[in-house]
Design a protein around this motif. Structure first.
Motif, PDB file in Angstrom:
ATOM      1  N   ARG A  89      84.525  26.087 -20.677  1.00  0.00           N
ATOM      2  CA  ARG A  89      85.779  25.609 -21.129  1.00  0.00           C
ATOM      3  C   ARG A  89      86.543  25.203 -19.831  1.00  0.00           C
ATOM      4  N   THR A  90      87.420  24.113 -20.142  1.00  0.00           N
ATOM      5  CA  THR A  90      88.034  23.636 -19.042  1.00  0.00           C
ATOM      6  C   THR A  90      89.326  24.610 -18.952  1.00  0.00           C
ATOM      7  N   PRO A  96      84.177  22.321 -16.428  1.00  0.00           N
ATOM      8  CA  PRO A  96      83.002  23.228 -16.379  1.00  0.00           C
ATOM      9  C   PRO A  96      82.017  22.501 -15.432  1.00  0.00           C
ATOM     10  N   VAL A  97      81.825  21.311 -15.393  1.00  0.00           N
ATOM     11  CA  VAL A  97      80.780  20.733 -14.510  1.00  0.00           C
ATOM     12  C   VAL A  97      80.977  21.105 -13.100  1.00  0.00           C
ATOM     13  N   LEU A 129      80.727  17.495 -22.817  1.00  0.00           N
ATOM     14  CA  LEU A 129      81.414  18.718 -22.855  1.00  0.00           C
ATOM     15  C   LEU A 129      81.488  19.678 -21.600  1.00  0.00           C
ATOM     16  N   ALA A 130      80.727  19.201 -20.762  1.00  0.00           N
ATOM     17  CA  ALA A 130      80.975  19.671 -19.570  1.00  0.00           C
ATOM     18  C   ALA A 130      82.211  18.978 -18.552  1.00  0.00           C
TER      19      ALA A 130
END
Length: 159
Positions: A89-90, A96-97, A129-130
């Motif tokens: 999650r951000t 998240p990356v 998503l990342a």
């Protein structure tokens, strides 16, 4: 020096001859269930099972940001589970990356691809998503893989 090849299509179905490694980014908390991993799991059960076992036994192995797990799924096809995002999650610490982890994982991937004499195939890893940006990730791929003479194809989903 060759460049990254961009094509429309599905990264789980690379249409080139020889040994192929399909690379993608995983998180560091054992989660597998959204994004590109679903396409992987639709084709082969092994990468998800291997990733989950790797995470479960992490006290005794190298499971951590920057690590790479290669899983053979067909005679000439491997899937590289690269741990390049922290959590899913951000939040207050940003997206998240983790670019440093992706960089480390790509360097490890390059060693394995060279041993296998393989080409590398991937979606736009770390984006989606990342939460990463391709402008930060593309130079890492160029530096770690392309400069070593490893053919890289990046797949953009065609509609």
């Amino acid at each position: 020096m060759s460049e990254i090849t961009y094509v429309r299509g599905d990264a789980t179905v690379p249409s080139v001859k020889g040994v192929k490694v399909i690379a993608h980014v995983c998180n560091d908390i054992g989660g597998w269930g959204k994004g590109f991993v679903l396409a992987v799991s639709r084709r082969w059960p092994e990468p998800e099972a291997a990733y989950r076992a790797w995470h479960r036994d992490r006290a005794a192995n190298d499971f951590a940001l920057g690590a790479v797990q290669l899983v053979q799924v067909e005679r000439y096809v491997w899937v590289a589970n690269m741990i390049g995002q922290r959590g899913t999650r951000t939040g207050s610490k940003g997206v998240p990356v983790r670019y440093e982890a992706i960089d480390t994982a790509l360097a490890r991937l390059a060693d394995r691809a060279t041993e296998l004499d393989a080409s590398v195939h991937m979606p736009r890893i770390g984006c989606g998503l990342a939460g990463g940006t391709w402008s930060r990730i593309e130079p890492l791929i160029t530096e770690r893989l392309v400069r070593r003479g490893i053919p890289v194809t990046v797949y953009d989903h065609g509609d």
